[in-house]
Motif scaffolding. Structure first.
Motif, PDB file in Angstrom:
ATOM      1  N   ASN A  45       0.821  -1.214   0.000  1.00  0.00           N
ATOM      2  CA  ASN A  45       0.000   0.000   0.000  1.00  0.00           C
ATOM      3  C   ASN A  45       0.859   1.270   0.000  1.00  0.00           C
ATOM      4  OD1 ASN A  45      -2.405   1.417   0.110  1.00  0.00           O
ATOM      5  ND2 ASN A  45      -2.527   1.350   2.345  1.00  0.00           N
ATOM      6  N   ASN A  46       2.158   1.110  -0.297  1.00  0.00           N
ATOM      7  CA  ASN A  46       3.011   2.303  -0.353  1.00  0.00           C
ATOM      8  C   ASN A  46       3.427   2.586  -1.797  1.00  0.00           C
ATOM      9  OD1 ASN A  46       5.163   0.583  -0.970  1.00  0.00           O
ATOM     10  ND2 ASN A  46       5.872   0.465   1.139  1.00  0.00           N
ATOM     11  N   GLN A  47       4.096   3.735  -1.993  1.00  0.00           N
ATOM     12  CA  GLN A  47       4.403   4.143  -3.370  1.00  0.00           C
ATOM     13  C   GLN A  47       5.468   3.254  -3.997  1.00  0.00           C
ATOM     14  OE1 GLN A  47       6.309   5.205  -0.975  1.00  0.00           O
ATOM     15  NE2 GLN A  47       7.795   6.748  -1.572  1.00  0.00           N
ATOM     16  N   TRP A  48       6.281   2.587  -3.168  1.00  0.00           N
ATOM     17  CA  TRP A  48       7.310   1.706  -3.729  1.00  0.00           C
ATOM     18  C   TRP A  48       6.709   0.440  -4.343  1.00  0.00           C
ATOM     19  CZ3 TRP A  48      12.321   1.260  -5.172  1.00  0.00           C
ATOM     20  CH2 TRP A  48      13.107   2.397  -4.976  1.00  0.00           C
ATOM     21  N   LEU A  50       3.960   0.252  -5.950  1.00  0.00           N
ATOM     22  CA  LEU A  50       3.495   0.622  -7.303  1.00  0.00           C
ATOM     23  C   LEU A  50       4.679   0.728  -8.256  1.00  0.00           C
ATOM     24  CD1 LEU A  50       0.870   3.431  -6.598  1.00  0.00           C
ATOM     25  CD2 LEU A  50       0.450   1.055  -7.284  1.00  0.00           C
ATOM     26  N   TRP A  51       5.751   1.282  -7.758  1.00  0.00           N
ATOM     27  CA  TRP A  51       6.976   1.460  -8.545  1.00  0.00           C
ATOM     28  C   TRP A  51       7.509   0.092  -9.002  1.00  0.00           C
ATOM     29  CZ3 TRP A  51       9.350   5.471 -10.730  1.00  0.00           C
ATOM     30  CH2 TRP A  51      10.733   5.491 -10.918  1.00  0.00           C
ATOM     31  N   GLU A  52       7.492  -0.855  -8.076  1.00  0.00           N
ATOM     32  CA  GLU A  52       7.944  -2.220  -8.412  1.00  0.00           C
ATOM     33  C   GLU A  52       6.988  -2.860  -9.419  1.00  0.00           C
ATOM     34  OE1 GLU A  52       8.267  -4.269  -4.610  1.00  0.00           O
ATOM     35  OE2 GLU A  52       9.281  -2.504  -3.841  1.00  0.00           O
ATOM     36  N   ALA A  53       5.686  -2.686  -9.181  1.00  0.00           N
ATOM     37  CA  ALA A  53       4.698  -3.305 -10.081  1.00  0.00           C
ATOM     38  C   ALA A  53       4.832  -2.722 -11.487  1.00  0.00           C
ATOM     39  CB  ALA A  53       3.293  -3.080  -9.544  1.00  0.00           C
ATOM     40  N   ALA A  54       5.300  -1.484 -11.580  1.00  0.00           N
ATOM     41  CA  ALA A  54       5.473  -0.859 -12.904  1.00  0.00           C
ATOM     42  C   ALA A  54       6.788  -1.289 -13.558  1.00  0.00           C
ATOM     43  CB  ALA A  54       5.409   0.659 -12.760  1.00  0.00           C
ATOM     44  N   GLY A  55       7.483  -2.234 -12.938  1.00  0.00           N
ATOM     45  CA  GLY A  55       8.706  -2.777 -13.537  1.00  0.00           C
ATOM     46  C   GLY A  55       9.905  -1.849 -13.474  1.00  0.00           C
ATOM     47  N   LYS A  56       9.943  -0.992 -12.465  1.00  0.00           N
ATOM     48  CA  LYS A  56      10.997   0.028 -12.409  1.00  0.00           C
ATOM     49  C   LYS A  56      12.271  -0.425 -11.705  1.00  0.00           C
ATOM     50  CE  LYS A  56       8.475   3.562 -13.971  1.00  0.00           C
ATOM     51  NZ  LYS A  56       8.784   4.391 -15.089  1.00  0.00           N
ATOM     52  N   ILE A  57      12.253  -1.615 -11.103  1.00  0.00           N
ATOM     53  CA  ILE A  57      13.476  -2.066 -10.425  1.00  0.00           C
ATOM     54  C   ILE A  57      14.447  -2.548 -11.500  1.00  0.00           C
ATOM     55  CG2 ILE A  57      14.399  -3.675  -8.688  1.00  0.00           C
ATOM     56  CD1 ILE A  57      12.362  -1.496  -7.665  1.00  0.00           C
ATOM     57  N   PHE A 133      12.038   6.237   3.194  1.00  0.00           N
ATOM     58  CA  PHE A 133      11.765   6.252   1.742  1.00  0.00           C
ATOM     59  C   PHE A 133      10.333   5.909   1.343  1.00  0.00           C
ATOM     60  CE2 PHE A 133      16.506   5.045   0.774  1.00  0.00           C
ATOM     61  CZ  PHE A 133      16.899   6.336   1.058  1.00  0.00           C
ATOM     62  N   THR A 134       9.563   5.224   2.207  1.00  0.00           N
ATOM     63  CA  THR A 134       8.220   4.814   1.768  1.00  0.00           C
ATOM     64  C   THR A 134       7.139   5.592   2.507  1.00  0.00           C
ATOM     65  OG1 THR A 134       8.259   3.047   3.409  1.00  0.00           O
ATOM     66  CG2 THR A 134       8.874   2.454   1.158  1.00  0.00           C
ATOM     67  N   HIS A 135       6.014   5.794   1.811  1.00  0.00           N
ATOM     68  CA  HIS A 135       4.839   6.384   2.451  1.00  0.00           C
ATOM     69  C   HIS A 135       3.587   5.875   1.733  1.00  0.00           C
ATOM     70  CE1 HIS A 135       6.547   9.691  -0.252  1.00  0.00           C
ATOM     71  NE2 HIS A 135       5.501   9.240  -0.906  1.00  0.00           N
ATOM     72  N   PRO A 136       2.401   6.150   2.286  1.00  0.00           N
ATOM     73  CA  PRO A 136       1.190   5.582   1.685  1.00  0.00           C
ATOM     74  C   PRO A 136       0.948   6.115   0.265  1.00  0.00           C
ATOM     75  CG  PRO A 136       0.718   6.497   3.869  1.00  0.00           C
ATOM     76  CD  PRO A 136       2.114   6.895   3.539  1.00  0.00           C
ATOM     77  N   LEU A 184      17.367  11.055  -5.692  1.00  0.00           N
ATOM     78  CA  LEU A 184      17.033   9.900  -6.531  1.00  0.00           C
ATOM     79  C   LEU A 184      15.610   9.965  -7.084  1.00  0.00           C
ATOM     80  CD1 LEU A 184      19.707   8.924  -5.225  1.00  0.00           C
ATOM     81  CD2 LEU A 184      18.834   6.629  -5.498  1.00  0.00           C
ATOM     82  N   GLY A 185      14.737  10.661  -6.363  1.00  0.00           N
ATOM     83  CA  GLY A 185      13.348  10.759  -6.828  1.00  0.00           C
ATOM     84  C   GLY A 185      13.107  11.874  -7.817  1.00  0.00           C
ATOM     85  N   TYR A 186      13.896  12.968  -7.735  1.00  0.00           N
ATOM     86  CA  TYR A 186      13.578  14.153  -8.538  1.00  0.00           C
ATOM     87  C   TYR A 186      14.706  14.602  -9.458  1.00  0.00           C
ATOM     88  CZ  TYR A 186       9.499  14.338  -5.535  1.00  0.00           C
ATOM     89  OH  TYR A 186       8.335  14.014  -4.900  1.00  0.00           O
ATOM     90  N   VAL A 187      15.898  14.042  -9.284  1.00  0.00           N
ATOM     91  CA  VAL A 187      17.010  14.441 -10.166  1.00  0.00           C
ATOM     92  C   VAL A 187      17.467  13.248 -11.005  1.00  0.00           C
ATOM     93  CG1 VAL A 187      19.313  15.473 -10.308  1.00  0.00           C
ATOM     94  CG2 VAL A 187      17.744  16.183  -8.489  1.00  0.00           C
ATOM     95  N   LEU A 188      17.677  12.106 -10.362  1.00  0.00           N
ATOM     96  CA  LEU A 188      18.176  10.947 -11.108  1.00  0.00           C
ATOM     97  C   LEU A 188      17.063  10.027 -11.595  1.00  0.00           C
ATOM     98  CD1 LEU A 188      21.279  10.139  -8.880  1.00  0.00           C
ATOM     99  CD2 LEU A 188      21.208  11.415 -11.024  1.00  0.00           C
ATOM    100  N   GLY A 189      15.892  10.154 -11.025  1.00  0.00           N
ATOM    101  CA  GLY A 189      14.737   9.360 -11.485  1.00  0.00           C
ATOM    102  C   GLY A 189      14.816   7.880 -11.146  1.00  0.00           C
ATOM    103  N   GLU A 190      15.636   7.516 -10.167  1.00  0.00           N
ATOM    104  CA  GLU A 190      15.762   6.088  -9.832  1.00  0.00           C
ATOM    105  C   GLU A 190      14.811   5.637  -8.727  1.00  0.00           C
ATOM    106  OE1 GLU A 190      19.763   4.850  -9.151  1.00  0.00           O
ATOM    107  OE2 GLU A 190      20.456   5.680 -11.049  1.00  0.00           O
ATOM    108  N   PHE A 191      14.241   6.595  -8.019  1.00  0.00           N
ATOM    109  CA  PHE A 191      13.246   6.300  -6.982  1.00  0.00           C
ATOM    110  C   PHE A 191      11.931   6.939  -7.431  1.00  0.00           C
ATOM    111  CE2 PHE A 191      15.739   5.872  -2.686  1.00  0.00           C
ATOM    112  CZ  PHE A 191      16.530   4.879  -3.228  1.00  0.00           C
ATOM    113  N   PRO A 192      10.787   6.425  -6.926  1.00  0.00           N
ATOM    114  CA  PRO A 192       9.557   7.138  -7.224  1.00  0.00           C
ATOM    115  C   PRO A 192       9.624   8.558  -6.654  1.00  0.00           C
ATOM    116  CG  PRO A 192       9.210   5.433  -5.512  1.00  0.00           C
ATOM    117  CD  PRO A 192      10.613   5.285  -6.039  1.00  0.00           C
TER     118      PRO A 192
END
Ligand code: FCB
Length: 468
Positions: A45-48, A50-57, A133-136, A184-192
């Motif tokens: 139920n956290n944003q990570w 969704l990130w994993e489900a979108a194949g971003k790892i 790093f994680t939140h709802p 990583l979330g806003y400059v490198l784009g590696e984290f949600p």
């Protein structure tokens, strides 16, 4: 004598004399650090998630059951106790505790109570992070830290957690590495949320997280006046590739300013050094300790070919101690002396210091023993010089889910077989346990890993006690 692993010809960055015993102050915390999403499993139920489900790892993996802590963290707590540790850092998962705005999951809070009580029962002081790093998902959908109400939301969460768990925890870490989260979330784009090149937005996020930290700091003290509240700051050494070349020095100091300095300066002086975004709150000195997460050094050269990276080429030279590689690039130079740089900088804030993370991805335990021994020497020298360092937490106890890198980077003192959940103590785990039990380092302990060049082979069923 310089301690370097036999297996690799490395340029040493620090030397660790082993001729005499070194003792740490009584009550020094020897711990391990973990984070909810990386160890609990089943966080959907956290944003990570969704990130994993979108194949971003990068490795294509997902966190899955992780180390299965939500069902059964206690065998790992037993391991930590048997190693002789006296502290353990974990985080609480906001998306479990407040699955919808204002809706509290009492069963989740009960499970965290059980975990913290389990730590105390085993003589392990809990250090609890509120945000690692994680939140709802609902918070992410509202705009996360860029949304006006973020501080109120985060404060509400902090209040509830501390009201429920405060009797079991003295040390609170509001945020883990806001600088990594923003970069990583806003400059490198590696984290949600996966944005790239948005430096101004990243700075807004950083400032907003500083405000959230301050609100949570005061809220925690309202509820638990004697609490110790800090945050975990990731500190990287940026080394000018050619120190004699002014543009290399400029590039390195620009990166260091943006990454290391901004948040430290906000908390030191109450305002950022760059007038990029005016602060709306009073923040000077709002911490009872500074937590430092310290791993690596990167070399930086000025480069006209890298305009999108602020004209900086960031790289890891060959022939430096390095852990295993990331999926796309080397993970960084393993650099114990970074602890000294970080502590000297953080000391200007004038608060006690905890090293809340330090480690290396090293499946075969090639250099982790070297890293630990040299880190301990760095700490000892700093304490001798008068620095108020109260604990060292190694990242991490068992191999776990390493964010955008997935499962292949092995940071554990204990190896984890994810298909069976079996644990195997690494040699470095035995070494670290011996240091913790001795509250220091003896020549015998320092040399013990030379006689055991093979990585640990002992297979541990989860329920069995471990003899070191
Ligand atoms: C730190 C993170 C931690 C872990 C280590 C290897 O930056 O705080 O969760 O991923 O790196």
């Amino acid at each position: 004598m310089t301690l370097v692993p036999k297996t690799a010809q490395l340029v040493t960055t620090s030397s660790a004399p082993t001729s005499s015993r070194i003792d740490f102050p009584k009550g020094f915390f020897w711990g391990v650090s973990t984070a909810a999403h990386q160890v609990e499993g089943g966080n959907v139920n956290n944003q990570w998630s969704l990130w994993e489900a979108a194949g971003k790892i990068k490795s294509g993996e997902a966190c899955g059951v992780a180390c299965d802590w939500w069902n059964s963290a206690e065998p790992d707590f037993d391991l930590a106790r048997e190693m002789g540790l006296n502290a353990l850092r974990l985080s609480v998962e906001w998306s479990r505790i407040e699955p919808q705005p204002g809706q509290w999951n009492l069963a989740a809070l009960r499970r965290y109570r059980e975990m913290l009580a389990g730590l105390l029962h085993r003589g392990l002081q809990p250090f609890v992070s509120l945000h690692h790093f994680t939140h709802p998902q609902w918070f992410e959908q509202q705009g996360a830290f860029l949304e006006e109400t973020a501080a109120e939301r985060f404060e509400g969460f902090a209040r509830r957690v501390v009201a429920e768990l405060g009797d079991l925890c003295q040390h609170w870490v509001t945020f883990n590495e806001p600088n990594v989260f923003a970069a990583l979330g806003y400059v490198l784009g590696e984290f949600p949320p996966g944005r790239k090149g948005q430096i101004r937005t990243a700075l807004r996020v950083l400032n907003a997280m500083a405000l959230c930290h301050a609100r949570a700091y005061h809220a925690i003290h309202d509820i638990q006046p004697e609490a110790q509240v800090g945050w975990a700051h990731h500190y990287v050494v940026f080394q000018p590739a050619n120190p004699a070349f002014p543009l290399d020095r400029w590039s390195a100091s620009l990166l260091s300013h943006l990454f290391n300095e901004i948040l430290l300066t906000i908390i030191e002086r109450g305002r950022p050094t760059l007038p990029l975004n005016p602060m709306k709150g009073r923040l000077a000195g709002v911490c009872d300790f500074v937590g430092l997460n310290v791993y690596s050094r990167f070399h930086v050269a000025f480069s006209m070919k890298h305009p999108s990276q602020l004209f900086s080429k960031v790289y890891v030279p060959e022939h430096v101690p390095q852990g295993d590689s990331g999926v796309e690039k080397p993970y960084g130079e393993a650099y114990p002396a970074a602890i000294t740089a970080a502590v000297k900088r953080a000391a200007r804030i004038g608060k006690p210091i905890y090293i809340l993370e330090n480690g290396v991805p090293d499946a075969e335990d090639r250099i982790r023993p070297w890293l630990i021994v040299n880190a301990v020497h760095e700490l000892y020298r700093l304490i001798e010089q008068g620095h108020d360092i109260r604990g060292y937490f190694h990242w991490t106890l068992t191999d776990n889910f390493e964010w955008s890198e997935g499962w292949h980077l092995k940071f554990g003192l204990v190896a984890l077989d994810t298909s069976t959940q079996r644990r195997t103590m690494r040699n470095s785990g035995r070494l670290y346990g011996a240091i913790a039990r001795a509250n220091g380092l003896t020549p015998e302990i320092a040399h013990s890993f030379y006689s055991q060049t093979e990585p640990g082979r002992l297979i541990l069923p989860r329920s069995r006690n471990l003899t070191l």
